[in-house]
Motif scaffolding. Structure first.
Motif, mmCIF file in Angstrom:
data_model
loop_
_atom_site.group_PDB
_atom_site.id
_atom_site.type_symbol
_atom_site.label_atom_id
_atom_site.label_comp_id
_atom_site.label_asym_id
_atom_site.label_seq_id
_atom_site.Cartn_x
_atom_site.Cartn_y
_atom_site.Cartn_z
ATOM 1 N N PRO A 77 20.067 -20.926 -52.843
ATOM 2 C CA PRO A 77 19.139 -19.873 -53.295
ATOM 3 C C PRO A 77 18.020 -20.365 -54.196
ATOM 4 O O PRO A 77 16.882 -19.907 -54.079
ATOM 5 C CB PRO A 77 20.072 -18.893 -54.012
ATOM 6 N N TRP A 78 18.314 -21.294 -55.095
ATOM 7 C CA TRP A 78 17.259 -21.780 -55.988
ATOM 8 C C TRP A 78 16.149 -22.462 -55.186
ATOM 9 O O TRP A 78 14.962 -22.365 -55.519
ATOM 10 C CB TRP A 78 17.822 -22.734 -57.043
ATOM 11 N N ALA A 79 16.540 -23.154 -54.104
ATOM 12 C CA ALA A 79 15.541 -23.819 -53.267
ATOM 13 C C ALA A 79 14.689 -22.795 -52.522
ATOM 14 O O ALA A 79 13.496 -23.024 -52.285
ATOM 15 C CB ALA A 79 16.229 -24.759 -52.284
ATOM 16 N N ALA A 80 15.294 -21.664 -52.151
ATOM 17 C CA ALA A 80 14.531 -20.603 -51.488
ATOM 18 C C ALA A 80 13.428 -20.086 -52.401
ATOM 19 O O ALA A 80 12.317 -19.771 -51.947
ATOM 20 C CB ALA A 80 15.462 -19.469 -51.072
ATOM 21 N N LEU A 81 13.722 -19.981 -53.690
ATOM 22 C CA LEU A 81 12.703 -19.559 -54.655
ATOM 23 C C LEU A 81 11.553 -20.565 -54.713
ATOM 24 O O LEU A 81 10.374 -20.180 -54.762
ATOM 25 C CB LEU A 81 13.325 -19.389 -56.038
ATOM 26 N N LEU B 256 8.598 -28.693 -43.788
ATOM 27 C CA LEU B 256 8.681 -29.916 -44.591
ATOM 28 C C LEU B 256 9.709 -29.789 -45.716
ATOM 29 O O LEU B 256 10.532 -30.690 -45.934
ATOM 30 C CB LEU B 256 7.313 -30.257 -45.170
ATOM 31 N N LEU B 257 9.682 -28.681 -46.439
ATOM 32 C CA LEU B 257 10.583 -28.523 -47.581
ATOM 33 C C LEU B 257 12.036 -28.344 -47.142
ATOM 34 O O LEU B 257 12.953 -28.596 -47.932
ATOM 35 C CB LEU B 257 10.137 -27.350 -48.445
ATOM 36 N N THR B 258 12.256 -27.955 -45.902
ATOM 37 C CA THR B 258 13.629 -27.945 -45.377
ATOM 38 C C THR B 258 14.200 -29.355 -45.417
ATOM 39 O O THR B 258 15.382 -29.553 -45.738
ATOM 40 C CB THR B 258 13.650 -27.406 -43.936
ATOM 41 N N GLY B 259 13.373 -30.320 -45.109
ATOM 42 C CA GLY B 259 13.826 -31.708 -45.162
ATOM 43 C C GLY B 259 14.109 -32.197 -46.554
ATOM 44 O O GLY B 259 14.844 -33.167 -46.746
ATOM 45 N N VAL B 260 13.546 -31.543 -47.550
ATOM 46 C CA VAL B 260 13.775 -31.921 -48.949
ATOM 47 C C VAL B 260 15.033 -31.260 -49.498
ATOM 48 O O VAL B 260 15.847 -31.898 -50.179
ATOM 49 C CB VAL B 260 12.551 -31.543 -49.812
ATOM 50 N N ALA C 128 21.924 -30.677 -42.126
ATOM 51 C CA ALA C 128 21.721 -32.066 -42.537
ATOM 52 C C ALA C 128 21.495 -32.093 -44.037
ATOM 53 O O ALA C 128 21.222 -31.062 -44.656
ATOM 54 C CB ALA C 128 20.535 -32.687 -41.803
ATOM 55 N N ALA C 129 21.627 -33.284 -44.613
ATOM 56 C CA ALA C 129 21.354 -33.452 -46.033
ATOM 57 C C ALA C 129 19.886 -33.781 -46.230
ATOM 58 O O ALA C 129 19.314 -34.609 -45.501
ATOM 59 C CB ALA C 129 22.234 -34.555 -46.609
ATOM 60 N N GLY C 130 19.260 -33.128 -47.201
ATOM 61 C CA GLY C 130 17.864 -33.407 -47.488
ATOM 62 C C GLY C 130 17.664 -34.810 -48.018
ATOM 63 O O GLY C 130 18.555 -35.386 -48.649
ATOM 64 N N GLY C 131 16.530 -35.387 -47.759
ATOM 65 C CA GLY C 131 16.220 -36.739 -48.204
ATOM 66 C C GLY C 131 15.050 -37.279 -47.407
ATOM 67 O O GLY C 131 14.452 -36.585 -46.578
ATOM 68 N N TRP C 132 14.717 -38.542 -47.656
ATOM 69 C CA TRP C 132 13.560 -39.123 -47.003
ATOM 70 C C TRP C 132 13.707 -39.167 -45.491
ATOM 71 O O TRP C 132 12.740 -38.937 -44.758
ATOM 72 C CB TRP C 132 13.299 -40.522 -47.555
ATOM 73 N N ALA C 133 14.899 -39.490 -45.020
ATOM 74 C CA ALA C 133 15.107 -39.572 -43.572
ATOM 75 C C ALA C 133 14.893 -38.219 -42.907
ATOM 76 O O ALA C 133 14.215 -38.105 -41.881
ATOM 77 C CB ALA C 133 16.508 -40.102 -43.267
ATOM 78 N N GLN C 134 15.473 -37.177 -43.506
ATOM 79 C CA GLN C 134 15.322 -35.850 -42.925
ATOM 80 C C GLN C 134 13.885 -35.346 -43.069
ATOM 81 O O GLN C 134 13.368 -34.669 -42.180
ATOM 82 C CB GLN C 134 16.293 -34.867 -43.574
ATOM 83 N N LEU C 135 13.242 -35.690 -44.169
ATOM 84 C CA LEU C 135 11.845 -35.307 -44.346
ATOM 85 C C LEU C 135 10.976 -35.937 -43.254
ATOM 86 O O LEU C 135 10.034 -35.306 -42.748
ATOM 87 C CB LEU C 135 11.349 -35.741 -45.729
ATOM 88 N N GLY C 136 11.304 -37.160 -42.877
ATOM 89 C CA GLY C 136 10.577 -37.809 -41.788
ATOM 90 C C GLY C 136 10.755 -37.071 -40.476
ATOM 91 O O GLY C 136 9.795 -36.877 -39.716
#
Length: 420
Positions: A280-284, A325-329, A340-348
């Motif tokens: 939820p905090w990320a949704a904000l 993009l922020l889903t990947g973060v 998936a877990a957020g991070g550089w790989a997923q952001l790519g």
């Protein structure tokens, strides 16, 4: 695989909620255009339901969800819904395939309707009908397959995440809107005031309400992921609204009703790809980011001088892009183990999806507009644009008056008016 009646009931409810977004979009768009184009703008939303619905049943569903793991397009195995009935599918193992088909049909229906906001007040009705059918088949269907139907972008390929359509729906519609705004050029009189702000607010409220089905139903079951998606939908919309309102307040000394509604829609577009994957905090954070960046994008439109009448580009394309993009973060396996877990790989991976969802719809929309223009014509004549599409494109908005046809203007009517 077995049918769960609770999950099936949830999917059917969400299907109805998404359908209810269509009249919500019609009210939202209709309230923003000039009075002489209200009916045409609203009718375009309703026409999308029928045209795209038929395309979806005949061939769209099978091209999206026909078996083609890691490929480009689905098979023809389910043409005209062949073998689509009570038996569940691997995509939705707890509900009948027919229910899953209907749920996905509503996604297909509303996507091209979003594009109409970019070319409002200047497209022929026959051109709209042809373009909508072609766009749903040539643009939406392949992109949906690539991400959700087993294609090369989704879980069977690259591994990019798009929970409920930030890329497939909002980015693609926004990129198509940009192409349309460029192709059509500016209106004769591009500066306009909204026809009816209460209509805009009512439409935005209906869209917000329907969005709970849009995102919550994408969990395809009535479990904890659906709960997360519904809660995040509320938070994303709220954060987008608040930030947009604050920016308006800071710039103009007071907020606006249209801005408040638009901020909520921007937050909803941005949270859509992330709704079932983030805390939820990320949704904000995602909603607030959309409220700020989309506000800037809408203001930038005036400098770039493209005539996107109802800000589809600034809200849906930019909002969807931010959300993807922020889903990947912020994606978390604790929220959704199937994600998936957020991070550089997923952001790519998300970046690849975000770029594809911009480039492919933009290029193909330009091509489809050219084809439609040469086949049936797209831009209304200057005189027809001046008098309004309700008079030039439809039969029902006029009635006989002492000096000729009378435009449909409900806000000016009185109880004694014979047009009521």
């Amino acid at each position: 695989m077995h049918i769960d009646t609770g999950d099936t009931a949830w999917i059917l409810l969400c299907t109805a909620l998404i359908f209810f977004m269509v009249p919500g979009l019609a009210l939202f768009y209709g309230g923003l255009v000039r009075s002489k184009n209200v009916v045409t703008t609203m009718v375009q939303c309703f026409v999308s339901v029928a045209v795209v619905g038929v395309v979806w049943v005949v061939i769209g569903y099978t091209l999206v969800f026909g078996a083609d793991r890691g490929g480009v397009i689905g098979s023809l195995a389910h043409t005209m819904l062949t073998d689509v009935g009570a038996t569940p599918t691997s995509a939705a193992p707890a509900v009948p395939a027919l229910a899953f088909m209907a749920f996905q049909m509503m996604f297909a229906v509303i996507t091209p309707a979003l594009i109409a906001g970019a070319f409002a007040e200047r497209m022929t009705f026959r051109g709209y009908v042809m373009f909508t059918g072609l766009w749903s088949l040539v643009v939406y269907v392949p992109l949906a397959h690539w991400e959700w139907g087993g294609g090369f972008l989704g879980s069977h390929g690259l591994g990019a995440l798009d929970f409920a359509g930030g890329a497939v729906i909002h980015e693609s519609a926004g990129a198509a809107a940009l192409a349309a705004a460029i192709y059509f050029g500016r209106r004769k009189k591009p500066v306009t005031r909204p026809y009816n702000v209460p209509m805009v607010l009512l439409g935005a409220g209906i869209l917000w309400f329907g969005w709970f089905g849009f995102n919550g139903g994408s969990a395809l079951s009535a479990g904890h992921v659906a709960v997360s998606a519904v809660v995040n939908t509320q938070l994303g919309a709220s954060a987008g609204l608040i930030v947009w309102m604050i920016v308006d307040w800071a710039r103009g000394g007071k907020p606006s009703g249209v801005g408040i509604a638009t901020g909520a829609i921007a937050g909803l577009a941005a949270i859509t790809p992330a709704a079932g994957y983030v805390a939820p905090w990320a949704a904000l954070v995602i909603g607030a980011s959309a409220g700020l960046v989309c506000h800037l994008a809408v203001r930038l439109k005036k400098r770039l001088r493209y005539d996107d009448v109802l800000d589809v580009v600034g809200v849906h394309m930019v909002g969807g892009f931010i959300g993807v993009l922020l889903t990947g973060v912020f994606a978390s396996l604790a929220v959704n183990a199937a994600g998936a877990a957020g991070g550089w790989a997923q952001l790519g991976r998300q970046s690849v999806l975000a770029v594809v969802a911009l480039a492919y719809p933009f290029v193909m929309t330009m091509l489809l507009l050219w084809i439609t223009d040469h086949a049936v014509g797209l831009r209304v004549a200057p005189g027809d644009e001046e008098k309004g599409l309700d008079l030039s494109q439809l039969l029902d908005p006029v009635s006989d008056g002492p000096t000729g046809p009378i435009p449909w203007r409900p806000c000016q009517a009185t109880l004694g008016d014979p047009r009521l």
